[in-house]
Write a protein that holds these residues in place. Structure first.
Motif, PDB file in Angstrom:
ATOM      1  N   ALA A 263      46.519  36.488  34.319  1.00  0.00           N
ATOM      2  CA  ALA A 263      47.568  35.581  34.790  1.00  0.00           C
ATOM      3  C   ALA A 263      48.267  36.155  36.019  1.00  0.00           C
ATOM      4  CB  ALA A 263      48.572  35.322  33.680  1.00  0.00           C
ATOM      5  N   ASP A 264      48.013  35.559  37.175  1.00  0.00           N
ATOM      6  CA  ASP A 264      48.658  36.013  38.399  1.00  0.00           C
ATOM      7  C   ASP A 264      50.174  35.837  38.349  1.00  0.00           C
ATOM      8  OD1 ASP A 264      46.271  36.806  39.523  1.00  0.00           O
ATOM      9  OD2 ASP A 264      46.064  35.032  40.800  1.00  0.00           O
ATOM     10  N   ALA A 265      50.645  34.806  37.663  1.00  0.00           N
ATOM     11  CA  ALA A 265      52.089  34.551  37.596  1.00  0.00           C
ATOM     12  C   ALA A 265      52.816  35.728  36.967  1.00  0.00           C
ATOM     13  CB  ALA A 265      52.368  33.265  36.818  1.00  0.00           C
TER      14      ALA A 265
ATOM     15  N   GLY B   3      60.310  53.196  36.709  1.00  0.00           N
ATOM     16  CA  GLY B   3      59.098  53.605  35.990  1.00  0.00           C
ATOM     17  C   GLY B   3      58.628  52.548  35.013  1.00  0.00           C
ATOM     18  N   GLU B   4      59.571  51.952  34.289  1.00  0.00           N
ATOM     19  CA  GLU B   4      59.217  50.888  33.342  1.00  0.00           C
ATOM     20  C   GLU B   4      58.571  49.713  34.073  1.00  0.00           C
ATOM     21  OE1 GLU B   4      62.815  49.828  31.279  1.00  0.00           O
ATOM     22  OE2 GLU B   4      62.909  51.749  30.213  1.00  0.00           O
ATOM     23  N   GLU B   5      59.149  49.336  35.202  1.00  0.00           N
ATOM     24  CA  GLU B   5      58.603  48.206  35.959  1.00  0.00           C
ATOM     25  C   GLU B   5      57.229  48.535  36.534  1.00  0.00           C
ATOM     26  OE1 GLU B   5      59.710  45.302  35.669  1.00  0.00           O
ATOM     27  OE2 GLU B   5      61.698  45.738  34.871  1.00  0.00           O
ATOM     28  N   ALA B   6      57.022  49.766  36.965  1.00  0.00           N
ATOM     29  CA  ALA B   6      55.703  50.166  37.473  1.00  0.00           C
ATOM     30  C   ALA B   6      54.658  50.044  36.365  1.00  0.00           C
ATOM     31  CB  ALA B   6      55.751  51.593  38.018  1.00  0.00           C
ATOM     32  N   THR B   7      55.021  50.463  35.164  1.00  0.00           N
ATOM     33  CA  THR B   7      54.107  50.333  34.024  1.00  0.00           C
ATOM     34  C   THR B   7      53.814  48.869  33.731  1.00  0.00           C
ATOM     35  OG1 THR B   7      54.903  52.412  33.092  1.00  0.00           O
ATOM     36  CG2 THR B   7      53.816  50.882  31.576  1.00  0.00           C
ATOM     37  N   GLU B   8      54.831  48.017  33.800  1.00  0.00           N
ATOM     38  CA  GLU B   8      54.639  46.596  33.541  1.00  0.00           C
ATOM     39  C   GLU B   8      53.734  45.950  34.599  1.00  0.00           C
ATOM     40  OE1 GLU B   8      58.527  44.888  32.930  1.00  0.00           O
ATOM     41  OE2 GLU B   8      58.878  46.169  31.190  1.00  0.00           O
ATOM     42  N   VAL B   9      53.798  46.433  35.834  1.00  0.00           N
ATOM     43  CA  VAL B   9      52.889  45.937  36.881  1.00  0.00           C
ATOM     44  C   VAL B   9      51.456  46.288  36.509  1.00  0.00           C
ATOM     45  CG1 VAL B   9      52.127  46.288  39.276  1.00  0.00           C
ATOM     46  CG2 VAL B   9      54.550  45.888  38.783  1.00  0.00           C
ATOM     47  N   ILE B  10      51.238  47.504  36.065  1.00  0.00           N
ATOM     48  CA  ILE B  10      49.890  47.945  35.681  1.00  0.00           C
ATOM     49  C   ILE B  10      49.355  47.108  34.528  1.00  0.00           C
ATOM     50  CG2 ILE B  10      48.575  49.864  34.688  1.00  0.00           C
ATOM     51  CD1 ILE B  10      50.546  51.703  36.341  1.00  0.00           C
ATOM     52  N   VAL B  11      50.169  46.891  33.521  1.00  0.00           N
ATOM     53  CA  VAL B  11      49.747  46.090  32.370  1.00  0.00           C
ATOM     54  C   VAL B  11      49.445  44.657  32.803  1.00  0.00           C
ATOM     55  CG1 VAL B  11      50.505  45.134  30.157  1.00  0.00           C
ATOM     56  CG2 VAL B  11      50.937  47.539  30.677  1.00  0.00           C
ATOM     57  N   ALA B  12      50.329  44.075  33.609  1.00  0.00           N
ATOM     58  CA  ALA B  12      50.127  42.695  34.065  1.00  0.00           C
ATOM     59  C   ALA B  12      48.861  42.578  34.918  1.00  0.00           C
ATOM     60  CB  ALA B  12      51.347  42.208  34.841  1.00  0.00           C
ATOM     61  N   ALA B  13      48.553  43.608  35.687  1.00  0.00           N
ATOM     62  CA  ALA B  13      47.362  43.575  36.534  1.00  0.00           C
ATOM     63  C   ALA B  13      46.078  43.573  35.714  1.00  0.00           C
ATOM     64  CB  ALA B  13      47.370  44.759  37.502  1.00  0.00           C
ATOM     65  N   LYS B  14      46.142  44.067  34.493  1.00  0.00           N
ATOM     66  CA  LYS B  14      44.971  44.077  33.623  1.00  0.00           C
ATOM     67  C   LYS B  14      44.723  42.697  33.011  1.00  0.00           C
ATOM     68  CE  LYS B  14      42.959  47.307  32.343  1.00  0.00           C
ATOM     69  NZ  LYS B  14      41.653  47.759  32.760  1.00  0.00           N
ATOM     70  N   ASN B  15      45.714  41.840  33.053  1.00  0.00           N
ATOM     71  CA  ASN B  15      45.580  40.488  32.526  1.00  0.00           C
ATOM     72  C   ASN B  15      45.171  39.542  33.651  1.00  0.00           C
ATOM     73  OD1 ASN B  15      46.408  41.355  29.944  1.00  0.00           O
ATOM     74  ND2 ASN B  15      48.549  41.189  30.561  1.00  0.00           N
TER      75      ASN B  15
END
Length: 110
Positions: free
Chosen positions: A56-58, A42-54
């Protein structure tokens, strides 16, 4: 650069489940049990969502890789294989219709 396929990672996770290596993160997750695996997924899924809003593809790639690993650990914990997921995805190829969407099974337990 070495590459690792999903199937190779699945095999490593299965091997670590069968033959725990103390100190490995995979062993830590399995030893803590399903609730810990679910929490990390669940934590990693949330981090994917947050990263997708930024932009930086990396960062997004890093987080998707982390989520993929945790999902594979979850699958191993539940005895689900990549092959089963591939078969499910293959069954979805073709025209979709509203009737198929209605066939989804409800979640029985949260």
């Amino acid at each position: 650069m070495a590459t690792q396929s999903i199937r190779e990672l699945e095999a490593v996770i299965a091997q670590r489940k069968a033959n725990p290596q103390p100190g490995s993160y995979t062993d830590y997750l399995f030893s803590k049990g399903l609730d810990k695996i679910l929490k990390k997924t669940g934590e990693e899924a949330t981090e994917v969502i947050v990263a997708a809003k930024n932009e930086a593809d990396a960062d997004l790639i890093l987080e998707i890789a982390d989520l993929t690993y945790n999902v594979l650990v979850l699958m191993a914990a539940r005895g689900i294989s990549v092959t089963q997921i591939e078969e499910e995805l293959a069954s979805r190829i073709g025209p979709s219709d509203a009737a198929k969407l209605q066939e989804r099974r409800p979640i029985k337990k949260l």
